[in-house]
Design a protein around this motif. Structure first.
Motif, PDB file in Angstrom:
ATOM      1  N   ILE A 169       0.866  -1.178   0.000  1.00  0.00           N
ATOM      2  CA  ILE A 169       0.000   0.000   0.000  1.00  0.00           C
ATOM      3  C   ILE A 169       0.901   1.226   0.000  1.00  0.00           C
ATOM      4  CG2 ILE A 169      -1.876   1.201   1.163  1.00  0.00           C
ATOM      5  CD1 ILE A 169      -1.217  -2.268   2.308  1.00  0.00           C
ATOM      6  N   ALA A 170       0.822   2.057  -1.031  1.00  0.00           N
ATOM      7  CA  ALA A 170       1.772   3.159  -1.180  1.00  0.00           C
ATOM      8  C   ALA A 170       1.086   4.427  -1.670  1.00  0.00           C
ATOM      9  CB  ALA A 170       2.884   2.767  -2.158  1.00  0.00           C
ATOM     10  N   GLY A 171       1.746   5.588  -1.397  1.00  0.00           N
ATOM     11  CA  GLY A 171       1.333   6.868  -1.950  1.00  0.00           C
ATOM     12  C   GLY A 171       0.124   7.493  -1.305  1.00  0.00           C
ATOM     13  N   TYR A 172      -0.188   7.180  -0.046  1.00  0.00           N
ATOM     14  CA  TYR A 172      -1.396   7.731   0.580  1.00  0.00           C
ATOM     15  C   TYR A 172      -1.052   8.839   1.570  1.00  0.00           C
ATOM     16  CZ  TYR A 172      -0.025   4.403   4.238  1.00  0.00           C
ATOM     17  OH  TYR A 172       0.670   3.689   5.173  1.00  0.00           O
ATOM     18  N   TYR A 173      -2.019   9.725   1.765  1.00  0.00           N
ATOM     19  CA  TYR A 173      -1.928  10.808   2.744  1.00  0.00           C
ATOM     20  C   TYR A 173      -3.349  11.265   3.058  1.00  0.00           C
ATOM     21  CZ  TYR A 173      -0.480  15.049   5.150  1.00  0.00           C
ATOM     22  OH  TYR A 173      -0.279  16.017   6.104  1.00  0.00           O
ATOM     23  N   PRO A 174      -3.686  11.484   4.319  1.00  0.00           N
ATOM     24  CA  PRO A 174      -2.866  11.447   5.525  1.00  0.00           C
ATOM     25  C   PRO A 174      -2.515  10.035   5.972  1.00  0.00           C
ATOM     26  CG  PRO A 174      -5.135  11.932   6.089  1.00  0.00           C
ATOM     27  CD  PRO A 174      -5.061  11.945   4.591  1.00  0.00           C
ATOM     28  N   LEU A 175      -1.971   9.944   7.196  1.00  0.00           N
ATOM     29  CA  LEU A 175      -1.347   8.699   7.643  1.00  0.00           C
ATOM     30  C   LEU A 175      -2.339   7.569   7.864  1.00  0.00           C
ATOM     31  CD1 LEU A 175       1.263   7.275   8.607  1.00  0.00           C
ATOM     32  CD2 LEU A 175       0.794   8.185  10.895  1.00  0.00           C
ATOM     33  N   ASP A 176      -3.509   7.861   8.416  1.00  0.00           N
ATOM     34  CA  ASP A 176      -4.443   6.814   8.822  1.00  0.00           C
ATOM     35  C   ASP A 176      -4.899   5.974   7.628  1.00  0.00           C
ATOM     36  OD1 ASP A 176      -4.290   7.694  11.403  1.00  0.00           O
ATOM     37  OD2 ASP A 176      -6.028   9.008  11.254  1.00  0.00           O
ATOM     38  N   VAL A 177      -4.664   4.671   7.726  1.00  0.00           N
ATOM     39  CA  VAL A 177      -5.093   3.735   6.695  1.00  0.00           C
ATOM     40  C   VAL A 177      -5.486   2.437   7.387  1.00  0.00           C
ATOM     41  CG1 VAL A 177      -2.774   2.802   6.291  1.00  0.00           C
ATOM     42  CG2 VAL A 177      -4.475   2.715   4.464  1.00  0.00           C
ATOM     43  N   SER A 178      -6.490   1.768   6.856  1.00  0.00           N
ATOM     44  CA  SER A 178      -6.968   0.506   7.420  1.00  0.00           C
ATOM     45  C   SER A 178      -6.750  -0.614   6.413  1.00  0.00           C
ATOM     46  CB  SER A 178      -8.456   0.610   7.782  1.00  0.00           C
ATOM     47  OG  SER A 178      -8.952  -0.624   8.237  1.00  0.00           O
ATOM     48  N   VAL A 179      -6.092  -1.702   6.856  1.00  0.00           N
ATOM     49  CA  VAL A 179      -5.778  -2.830   5.982  1.00  0.00           C
ATOM     50  C   VAL A 179      -6.274  -4.117   6.633  1.00  0.00           C
ATOM     51  CG1 VAL A 179      -3.961  -4.070   4.745  1.00  0.00           C
ATOM     52  CG2 VAL A 179      -3.713  -1.613   5.193  1.00  0.00           C
ATOM     53  N   SER A 180      -6.960  -4.957   5.873  1.00  0.00           N
ATOM     54  CA  SER A 180      -7.449  -6.239   6.392  1.00  0.00           C
ATOM     55  C   SER A 180      -7.400  -7.282   5.284  1.00  0.00           C
ATOM     56  CB  SER A 180      -8.877  -6.093   6.930  1.00  0.00           C
ATOM     57  OG  SER A 180      -9.768  -5.702   5.898  1.00  0.00           O
ATOM     58  N   TRP A 181      -7.399  -8.568   5.695  1.00  0.00           N
ATOM     59  CA  TRP A 181      -7.357  -9.693   4.756  1.00  0.00           C
ATOM     60  C   TRP A 181      -8.602 -10.550   4.935  1.00  0.00           C
ATOM     61  CZ3 TRP A 181      -3.580 -10.828   1.091  1.00  0.00           C
ATOM     62  CH2 TRP A 181      -2.392 -10.097   1.167  1.00  0.00           C
TER      63      TRP A 181
END
Length: 364
Positions: free
Chosen positions: A239-251
């Protein structure tokens, strides 16, 4: 303090204010005394000034500098009907007639932009004939620090401006358009933008928040993988190139027998990394063991972020172990036969070579 009537300068966005209830908008109104630079020649009974701020939930903001009546010495001496706190003359109905000397407005109180785009911070004004613009300044503040982006003093030749920002001075002086145009929005442009308009007597400002966002790019490696016995396979979600910092990742995992996707909790994550342009990246790892995995199956990496209208889902497909079918058997048989024939020819040539050498010696 009673009702007030505005004259001389028109109030902008009047239609939006008039129909705010019909549109389901909230209107906030604040009126307070305004301390201005005392006009020359005013006596002890000086003019009363007020500042009114109107805000609509849609983002429209209006600032009005109101001028009250100038009381006379006779009114002061005879103690005419004065407001008990402000000590200014009022009508018998308890109303105060004011005129709008200076108004400024903006359509935006908050803006959201993606990286690399262009944005316009709306700021406009109008003055009574008796007043004139002295200066315009745009400032940006963020995390406790501030800097001037644009400053123009009326009568000067050239404005002072930072790169990538622009204010049309002709429109400023002609139609009262003080809007700031910013090109190539970057993470460093996020913050609070202040439009500060000044006359010889008054100042008015508008505050606009700029929020910068960049959606993530998501990739899963490998896209297709075969399940092998006694082997643990690791899927990587970048997961790359995002802003702001908060990101949610799940499988999640889904097999043909499953009605819905099954959440997985055994994923591992790298730390957040920040690139030179200010955006972030993170990597998630999911290990699949042949002892517990079922194939065929689809493993999906789901990513949610404020810059996305909806989450991104990227999948990797797990195939069952390769099985040898009839075509594979035939192919294997042919390959084996060819190998045997080649091996036979090679061995026969090696066996025939010593006999030929003996015959050659005998002839000598």
């Amino acid at each position: 303090m009673g009702n007030r009537k505005a004259e001389v300068v028109s109030i902008p966005h009047a239609e939006s204010l008039l129909h705010a209830d019909c549109e389901g908008e909230e209107v906030n109104c604040e009126i307070s005394p305004y301390s201005s630079r005392r006009a020359p020649g005013e006596g002890p009974c000086r003019t009363s000034w007020f500042i009114a701020t109107l805000r609509l939930s849609s983002g429209i903001s209006i600032v009005l500098v109101l001028r009250g009546p100038h009381c006379s010495i006779q009114e002061k001496e005879h103690d005419a009907t004065l407001h008990p706190k402000l000590r200014i003359p009022m009508s018998k109905e308890g109303t105060l007639l004011t005129t709008v000397e200076f108004q400024s407005s903006s359509r935006n109180t908050s803006l959201h932009m993606h990286l690399g785009g262009s944005v316009t911070f709306d700021c406009r004004f109008a003055l009574a004939p008796s007043s004139s613009l002295s200066s315009l300044e745009w400032r940006r503040q963020h995390q406790g620090s501030g800097r001037s982006l644009f400053r123009y003093q009326v009568g000067s030749t050239d404005p002072a401006a930072q790169p990538n920002v622009h204010v049309d001075v002709k429109e400023l002086l002609g139609s009262g358009d003080a809007s700031l145009h910013l090109q190539g929005v970057s993470v460093g442009d996020e913050g609070t933008y202040i439009c500060l308009l000044s006359t010889p007597l008054h100042q008015a400002q508008h505050i606009i928040q700029l929020h910068v966002a960049a959606p993530p790019r998501v990739r899963v490696i490998p896209e297709v993988v075969s399940l092998e016995r006694d082997v643990t396979t690791t899927l990587t979600c970048n997961i790359a190139g995002y802003y702001p910092l908060d990101v949610s990742v799940s499988w999640t995992q889904k097999t043909p027998e499953d009605d819905t996707e099954i959440p997985l909790s055994n994923a591992r994550f790298s730390s957040h990394r920040q690139s030179r342009d200010g955006t972030y990246s993170i990597t998630s790892y999911l290990s699949i063991s042949s002892a517990t995995a079922r194939a065929p199956a689809t493993y999906s990496c789901h990513v949610s972020h404020v810059a996305l209208a909806e989450p991104i889902s990227v999948s990797s497909h797990l195939k069952p172990p390769k099985q040898m079918g009839s075509e594979g058997l035939v192919g294997g048989f042919i390959a084996t036969a060819i190998f045997i024939v080649v091996l036979f020819i090679v061995l026969r040539r090696r066996a025939a070579k010593p006999k030929s050498e003996q015959l050659l010696r005998a002839s000598e």
